[in-house]
Design a protein around this motif. Structure first.
Motif, PDB file in Angstrom:
ATOM      1  N   GLU A 164       0.834  -1.204   0.000  1.00 32.76           N
ATOM      2  CA  GLU A 164       0.000   0.000   0.000  1.00 32.76           C
ATOM      3  C   GLU A 164       0.871   1.259   0.000  1.00 32.76           C
ATOM      4  O   GLU A 164       0.593   2.211  -0.735  1.00 32.76           O
ATOM      5  N   ALA A 165       1.927   1.239   0.842  1.00 32.41           N
ATOM      6  CA  ALA A 165       2.812   2.402   0.884  1.00 32.41           C
ATOM      7  C   ALA A 165       3.520   2.600  -0.451  1.00 32.41           C
ATOM      8  O   ALA A 165       3.672   3.728  -0.931  1.00 32.41           O
ATOM      9  N   GLN A 188       2.456   1.627  -3.422  1.00 26.60           N
ATOM     10  CA  GLN A 188       1.485   2.090  -4.416  1.00 26.60           C
ATOM     11  C   GLN A 188       1.210   3.589  -4.268  1.00 26.60           C
ATOM     12  O   GLN A 188       1.099   4.312  -5.264  1.00 26.60           O
ATOM     13  N   ARG A 189       1.081   4.029  -3.010  1.00 21.79           N
ATOM     14  CA  ARG A 189       0.861   5.471  -2.795  1.00 21.79           C
ATOM     15  C   ARG A 189       2.046   6.285  -3.291  1.00 21.79           C
ATOM     16  O   ARG A 189       1.881   7.331  -3.929  1.00 21.79           O
ATOM     17  N   LEU A 190       3.259   5.789  -2.986  1.00 19.50           N
ATOM     18  CA  LEU A 190       4.456   6.509  -3.418  1.00 19.50           C
ATOM     19  C   LEU A 190       4.554   6.546  -4.939  1.00 19.50           C
ATOM     20  O   LEU A 190       4.863   7.583  -5.536  1.00 19.50           O
ATOM     21  N   ALA A 213       2.083   6.369  -7.060  1.00 22.36           N
ATOM     22  CA  ALA A 213       1.046   7.262  -7.583  1.00 22.36           C
ATOM     23  C   ALA A 213       1.481   8.720  -7.474  1.00 22.36           C
ATOM     24  O   ALA A 213       1.274   9.519  -8.396  1.00 22.36           O
ATOM     25  N   GLU A 214       2.109   9.073  -6.329  1.00 25.83           N
ATOM     26  CA  GLU A 214       2.565  10.447  -6.147  1.00 25.83           C
ATOM     27  C   GLU A 214       3.673  10.789  -7.136  1.00 25.83           C
ATOM     28  O   GLU A 214       3.694  11.869  -7.728  1.00 25.83           O
TER      29      GLU A 214
END
Length: 706
Positions: free
Chosen positions: A318-319, A321-323, A325-326
């Protein structure tokens, strides 16, 4: 062609077959060029071992050249540099190799070095009998083929090692088979009706019985099986199945003399005569109480560990994927800003089209951009005259062959938007293609009061269209060949993007999931039912390829739609875009369930036999006869001894294995050689008595083929 070369590493071909197949496909693709594969022998000798050439060109196999004569060239090859030679006669660095190049009928050479673990392993080369300029397409194609060929050769080498390991396992099983096939921790002999005929001492000691208490009686009435009526009924059922010719194995609880419960790994094996009739039943058992307890504790620990790993893995995914995406959002924003600035600069400073603005009556030009002189080859100040002169400048430039067509359509300029493509002749006589477009600009009342136009030189675009048509024709044949390879491949082949969505699957890949192509494309592993444990692990490997840009391989376990567990060997290859960014991956997998089952069975069999013999109370050993040139036995090499045999001597096991028997016990050399000579080659098993080296008696297996 690239996919066919990549697929070769999963087809269990040898290194030589992979090289031969690769050269054949390259030769077919570059039909007017020769192709060769060379290796380095010794420190510097380059030798051609495989070739493929057109009919009018001969590339001799085994042709060698010493690269010490060209140290700079040799150094670049070892560093992995691709060598591009367009005319060997004009390359001073290659002058010492002129004779070698002449023998190869080569004047132009494109050489791609192959490396594994930073080691130079071979050279893949394209040969031209005449000087030529190598295109970027040819260079890029050969570099990519070299990378895949290197990876395929490495896979073939690892496959050969696996086959050697499997052969070693089979050889190990053969050595111990003579001992293990008739021995076990607890063993008994029964009639097909379940009457106990014999039982070894270990089995009697398990429940504290004497032989006369159980021999010639039904086995289920013996003390081993009186723990419960259900246990006795289960034994009777197992005996009936074995009497019908089936091998039966299960776990059962027995009482020990101390009234404690012991878990036994119990089996019944039928013995058949020449007609297939079951005449005897062999029962075997092994105390696995401690192993069961340890396994239960290990399972509990694994469950706890698995839970923690899944939780941590989920958090990391999850971390990540967030990174990602950013980072992607920031990259797109920066790219958009850069493009906007670039476009603005081009429009304000380097506009190549002619932009003009005139009144609706076409009597005056209000504005003409500086590109006018470059596109039409005439000065802009001539447009300071009335519009008639200006329009004459445009009209008088039209090519005579296009004059009638363009003049007939000019009346449409004041009727709305107008577009036309035609040729012009510049004052210096050069013929160019231009695109002429106009549109009306209305005032507040909706009436056209001005006309704007764009005049653009499209000569290059017209030429590009002709070139694209030619390239499309050239690319059609490789595309058909690639499609045929994908459809006929026995492997499962998939194409996935960065989001984990399937973009393509060949027929075998679709069959594995019982899906049609339309049901798979655009879906993720979660959407088609891949188990979460498998999906998470596979996504990590796929992300690794996206991050590193390098292919990887491995094995995984999947549960099919009918609930069966299958094992697969997979290879994930990156697909590079024009900017060398990995946007997609190609996944090639093969079902290796049968091979995995064979490896597991071989390893389990060897471990079972080795554990049983090592824990026997009797002494066992394996000796290899050592002979002189005349064939006479001069000594025996100690290949294996069990714990009991080692304990009966003053030497530990490690001090005996690999040593010579007569060297360890020289006082008994005559007796040892006499016993060995008597048992070989007619009797493979004999008994040796040694009284001066620890006072033990044991059975030794002597292999007559050593």
């Amino acid at each position: 062609m690239i996919n066919a070369i990549s697929t070769a590493k999963t087809t269990e071909l040898s290194k030589e077959q992979i090289i031969e197949q690769t050269l054949s496909k390259i030769g077919h693709f570059f039909s007017n060029l020769g192709v060769s594969y060379s290796i380095i022998e010794g420190n510097s000798k380059l030798r051609i071992i495989q070739t493929s050439e057109p009919p009018r060109m001969q590339l001799p196999k085994d042709l060698a050249a010493d690269l010490k004569s060209v140290p700079d060239y040799f150094k670049l090859l070892r560093q992995g540099e691709i060598m591009i030679t367009e005319d060997a006669t004009q390359e001073p660095m290659l002058a010492p190799l002129a004779g070698w190049m002449h023998s190869c009928q080569t004047q132009a050479l494109l050489a791609v070095p192959l490396r594994q673990s930073d080691k130079f392993i071979g050279l893949l080369s394209l040969h031209s009998s005449t000087p030529r300029t190598w295109s970027e397409y040819q260079v890029g194609m050969m570099m990519e083929i070299g990378e895949y060929l290197s990876f395929s050769l490495q896979e073939a080498q690892e496959q050969q090692k696996r086959q050697q390991t499997e052969q070693a396992l089979r050889e190990s099983e053969r050595k111990f088979h003579a001992i293990f096939n008739q021995t076990f921790q607890f063993i008994g002999l029964m009639s097909p009706e379940g009457i106990l005929l014999e039982a070894n001492q270990r089995a009697l000691e398990l429940v504290g019985l004497e032989a006369e208490e159980v021999i010639h009686r039904p086995l289920w009435e013996a003390g081993w099986w009186k723990i419960s009526p259900e246990t006795q009924a289960g034994l009777q059922k197992a005996i009936a199945q074995a009497a019908a010719g089936r091998f039966v194995r299960y776990e059962v609880n027995h009482f020990s003399p101390e009234d404690t419960v012991a878990t036994i790994d119990f089996s019944i094996k039928p013995v058949q005569d020449e007609t297939g009739k079951v005449v005897l039943l062999i029962s075997e058992g092994r105390d696995i109480t401690e192993q069961k307890q340890a396994l239960e504790e290990l399972q509990q620990f694994n469950e706890q560990l698995d839970t923690k790993v899944r939780e941590r893995t989920t958090d990391l995914i999850e971390a990540n994927q967030r990174l990602l995406a950013e980072v992607e959002e920031q990259r797109r924003a920066e790219q958009s800003l850069h493009q906007t600035q670039e476009i603005f600069g081009q429009l304000t400073e380097n506009l190549q089209q002619v932009f003009w603005l005139a009144r609706a009556d076409l009597q005056n030009f209000l504005y003409v951009s500086p590109a006018f002189e470059q596109v039409l080859g005439k000065t802009a100040h001539s447009l300071n005259e009335p519009l008639l002169t200006g329009m004459d400048i445009f009209r008088n430039s039209i090519h005579p062959e296009d004059q009638e067509r363009v003049q007939a359509s000019l009346s449409q300029i004041q009727q709305g938007e107008y577009s036309q493509e035609y040729r012009i002749i510049k004052p210096d006589g050069e013929v160019r293609w231009i695109y002429f477009h106009t549109f009306g600009i209305p005032n507040e009342q909706g009436e056209v009061y001005r006309i704007a136009g764009i005049c653009q030189d499209i000569t290059e675009r017209q030429l590009d269209q002709l070139q694209q048509q030619s390239l499309a024709t050239q690319a059609e044949e490789p595309t058909k060949m690639l499609d045929s390879i994908l459809r006929t491949s026995v492997d499962h082949i998939y194409l996935m993007d960065r989001e984990g969505k399937y973009l393509y699957a060949n027929p075998e890949g679709l069959k594995a999931w019982e899906l049609e192509l339309g049901d798979l494309v655009g879906k993720t592993g979660h959407e088609i039912g891949v188990l979460v444990e498998v999906r998470d692990n596979f996504d990590l490997r796929r992300q690794e390829v996206f991050s590193t840009g390098k292919p990887i391989s491995g094995e995984m376990q999947l549960t099919t739609t009918d609930g069966a567990i299958r094992y697969y060997h997979y290879v994930i290859n990156p697909v590079l875009s024009n900017d060398n960014r990995v946007d997609q991956v190609v996944i090639i997998s093969r079902d290796i369930t049968e091979r995995k089952q064979l490896e597991t069975e071989l390893q389990a069999s060897e471990q079972k036999f080795r554990t049983a013999i090592d824990n026997m109370p009797d002494c066992f050993a394996i000796y290899s006869a050592m002979r002189d040139q005349s064939g006479q036995i001069v000594d025996f090499s100690i290949d294996y001894i069990n714990t009991a045999a080692a304990n009966s001597s003053y030497l530990i096991k490690e001090e005996q294995i690999g040593k010579r028997l007569c060297e360890l016990f020289p006082a008994h050399q005559v007796g040892i050689l006499q016993a060995g000579s008597n048992c070989l080659p007619t009797n493979p098993i004999t008994t040796l008595e040694e009284h001066g080296c620890g006072g033990y008696r044991g059975d030794a297996v002597l292999e007559k083929n050593k």
